[in-house]
Motif scaffolding. Structure first.
Motif, PDB file in Angstrom:
ATOM      1  N   ILE A 190       0.864  -1.181   0.000  1.00  0.00           N
ATOM      2  CA  ILE A 190       0.000   0.000   0.000  1.00  0.00           C
ATOM      3  C   ILE A 190       0.899   1.229   0.000  1.00  0.00           C
ATOM      4  CG2 ILE A 190      -1.829   1.251   1.220  1.00  0.00           C
ATOM      5  CD1 ILE A 190      -2.723  -1.498   0.223  1.00  0.00           C
ATOM      6  N   GLU A 191       0.742   2.095  -0.990  1.00  0.00           N
ATOM      7  CA  GLU A 191       1.586   3.277  -1.121  1.00  0.00           C
ATOM      8  C   GLU A 191       0.775   4.531  -0.801  1.00  0.00           C
ATOM      9  OE1 GLU A 191       4.501   1.543  -4.614  1.00  0.00           O
ATOM     10  OE2 GLU A 191       2.857   2.885  -5.188  1.00  0.00           O
ATOM     11  N   VAL A 192       1.391   5.440  -0.057  1.00  0.00           N
ATOM     12  CA  VAL A 192       0.728   6.694   0.292  1.00  0.00           C
ATOM     13  C   VAL A 192       1.046   7.734  -0.780  1.00  0.00           C
ATOM     14  CG1 VAL A 192       0.463   8.512   2.025  1.00  0.00           C
ATOM     15  CG2 VAL A 192       0.895   6.155   2.748  1.00  0.00           C
ATOM     16  N   ASN A 193       0.008   8.369  -1.278  1.00  0.00           N
ATOM     17  CA  ASN A 193       0.152   9.469  -2.232  1.00  0.00           C
ATOM     18  C   ASN A 193       0.429  10.741  -1.430  1.00  0.00           C
ATOM     19  OD1 ASN A 193      -0.269  11.647  -3.933  1.00  0.00           O
ATOM     20  ND2 ASN A 193      -2.042  10.748  -4.955  1.00  0.00           N
ATOM     21  N   ASN A 194       1.666  11.259  -1.524  1.00  0.00           N
ATOM     22  CA  ASN A 194       2.002  12.402  -0.670  1.00  0.00           C
ATOM     23  C   ASN A 194       1.481  13.735  -1.203  1.00  0.00           C
ATOM     24  OD1 ASN A 194       3.873  12.978  -2.685  1.00  0.00           O
ATOM     25  ND2 ASN A 194       5.628  12.170  -1.538  1.00  0.00           N
ATOM     26  N   ALA A 195       0.589  13.685  -2.179  1.00  0.00           N
ATOM     27  CA  ALA A 195      -0.130  14.901  -2.572  1.00  0.00           C
ATOM     28  C   ALA A 195      -1.329  15.151  -1.648  1.00  0.00           C
ATOM     29  CB  ALA A 195      -0.601  14.811  -4.012  1.00  0.00           C
ATOM     30  N   ASP A 196      -1.887  14.065  -1.088  1.00  0.00           N
ATOM     31  CA  ASP A 196      -3.065  14.254  -0.225  1.00  0.00           C
ATOM     32  C   ASP A 196      -3.176  13.237   0.914  1.00  0.00           C
ATOM     33  OD1 ASP A 196      -3.783  11.957  -1.605  1.00  0.00           O
ATOM     34  OD2 ASP A 196      -5.536  12.846  -2.593  1.00  0.00           O
ATOM     35  N   GLY A 197      -2.329  12.214   0.897  1.00  0.00           N
ATOM     36  CA  GLY A 197      -2.394  11.211   1.963  1.00  0.00           C
ATOM     37  C   GLY A 197      -3.276  10.027   1.642  1.00  0.00           C
ATOM     38  N   THR A 198      -3.895  10.008   0.471  1.00  0.00           N
ATOM     39  CA  THR A 198      -4.696   8.836   0.113  1.00  0.00           C
ATOM     40  C   THR A 198      -3.778   7.649  -0.166  1.00  0.00           C
ATOM     41  OG1 THR A 198      -4.722   9.531  -2.206  1.00  0.00           O
ATOM     42  CG2 THR A 198      -6.623  10.160  -0.841  1.00  0.00           C
ATOM     43  N   MET A 199      -4.361   6.462  -0.197  1.00  0.00           N
ATOM     44  CA  MET A 199      -3.559   5.254  -0.374  1.00  0.00           C
ATOM     45  C   MET A 199      -3.949   4.523  -1.655  1.00  0.00           C
ATOM     46  SD  MET A 199      -3.309   3.862   3.527  1.00  0.00           S
ATOM     47  CE  MET A 199      -5.049   3.985   3.865  1.00  0.00           C
ATOM     48  N   ASP A 200      -2.939   3.995  -2.320  1.00  0.00           N
ATOM     49  CA  ASP A 200      -3.139   3.209  -3.541  1.00  0.00           C
ATOM     50  C   ASP A 200      -2.424   1.871  -3.382  1.00  0.00           C
ATOM     51  OD1 ASP A 200      -4.378   5.427  -5.022  1.00  0.00           O
ATOM     52  OD2 ASP A 200      -2.364   6.299  -4.992  1.00  0.00           O
ATOM     53  N   VAL A 201      -2.890   0.874  -4.120  1.00  0.00           N
ATOM     54  CA  VAL A 201      -2.210  -0.422  -4.113  1.00  0.00           C
ATOM     55  C   VAL A 201      -1.092  -0.384  -5.147  1.00  0.00           C
ATOM     56  CG1 VAL A 201      -2.443  -2.905  -4.477  1.00  0.00           C
ATOM     57  CG2 VAL A 201      -4.299  -1.624  -3.384  1.00  0.00           C
ATOM     58  N   GLY A 202       0.128  -0.701  -4.694  1.00  0.00           N
ATOM     59  CA  GLY A 202       1.265  -0.784  -5.596  1.00  0.00           C
ATOM     60  C   GLY A 202       1.515  -2.229  -5.982  1.00  0.00           C
ATOM     61  N   LYS A 203       2.755  -2.654  -5.859  1.00  0.00           N
ATOM     62  CA  LYS A 203       3.144  -4.006  -6.248  1.00  0.00           C
ATOM     63  C   LYS A 203       2.494  -5.039  -5.330  1.00  0.00           C
ATOM     64  CE  LYS A 203       7.329  -6.623  -7.361  1.00  0.00           C
ATOM     65  NZ  LYS A 203       8.801  -6.545  -7.517  1.00  0.00           N
TER      66      LYS A 203
END
Length: 287
Positions: A192-205
């Motif tokens: 789970i990667e944090v998008n440091n533009a807003d703090g939302t989370m996305d699934v990475g590898k």
């Protein structure tokens, strides 16, 4: 601390997960997040710890809900310092994850000398931001300048976690039964990667195989061959995991990058209730 810096109070949401030692070293005041478990409200890390959440879940399959700190609470909290003439710098959980930043910003508008920094992150991703503010306070920098400089640095935080099981995300409504079943059948450990533009989370590898194998590969993927690392500090933050796995990750980190300080901290209730045990992340800053 210089005479000027004594007039600045450093504060953060409890979700920054710095641990007792670093919290004391950097003189950070916490506002505990609300954790609602089985109809009762607790303060994150005050009267509820993650292992209690796991015990209740194992026994009764109940997970807590978390609630943002509201504006009135922030106003009352900051007043203990602003009424005495202190300035306050407060770092919040990322605005993409919670209403807490907006609530805190509204509170700051009601009081003199309160500066709110949106960490655009969670856990020790926010903790890295808190330490940046602490170092500037110690150097005697004015509060307004600290807030401006540190807010700009939030885009340099690299935060991610490997999750052992999707069960807690599924129970919390953050992934489907099909996704959980598929991950279990294929032995997938998502990052789970944090998008440091807003703090939302996305699934990475998505790592396949055992957790040990996944963690070793994850550290390589985050750190190997990078030329943009800041080497002052790195966090290994987990939600409750074996010492052997912490040592494995720490060994991989030290092989790949010469960080001056490697901190191991445990995530609090807010983070742990969403991701479950055996979650681990490596969090650092880039130039």
């Amino acid at each position: 601390m210089s005479e000027a810096s004594k007039k600045i109070i450093l504060s953060a949401d409890s979700t920054c997960d710095l641990g007792d030692e670093l919290r004391s070293r950097y003189e950070v005041n916490y506002y505990p997040f609300h954790v609602i478990l089985d109809g009762k409200t607790y303060g994150d890390g005050v009267d509820l710890v993650p292992d209690q959440i796991y015990e209740v879940y194992r026994a009764r399959k109940i997970l807590p809900k978390t609630a943002a700190i509201n504006t009135a609470e922030y106003i009352e909290y900051f007043r203990q310092w602003t009424d005495q003439g202190y300035e306050v710098i407060h770092i919040t959980l990322g605005h993409g994850l919670s209403a807490t930043y907006n609530n805190c910003r509204l509170a700051a508008e009601e009081l003199p000398g309160v500066y709110v920094i949106d960490s655009r992150n969670l856990s020790t991703g926010s903790g890295l931001v808190v330490i940046e503010a602490a170092e500037r306070i110690a150097a005697g920098m004015p509060a307004a300048q600290i807030a401006q400089e540190v807010q700009a640095l939030t885009s340099h935080v690299n935060a991610s976690f490997v999750i052992d099981t999707l069960e807690f995300l599924y129970k919390g409504g953050r992934c489907s039964a099909l996704q959980m079943l598929g991950a279990n059948l294929l032995q997938l450990k998502p990052c789970i990667e944090v998008n440091n533009a807003d703090g939302t989370m996305d699934v990475g590898k998505k790592y396949r195989g055992s957790l040990d194998k996944a963690l070793a590969q994850y550290v390589k993927d985050r750190l190997a061959g990078r030329e943009d690392l800041r080497y002052d500090r790195v966090f290994i933050t987990h939600s409750g995991i074996s010492q052997e796995r912490i040592d494995l990750v720490k060994g991989e980190v030290e092989k790949l990058a010469s960080f001056r300080e490697v901190y191991v901290t445990r995530a609090g209730c807010t983070i742990s209730s969403h991701c479950g045990p055996n979650t681990l992340g490596v969090l650092f800053m880039t130039k």
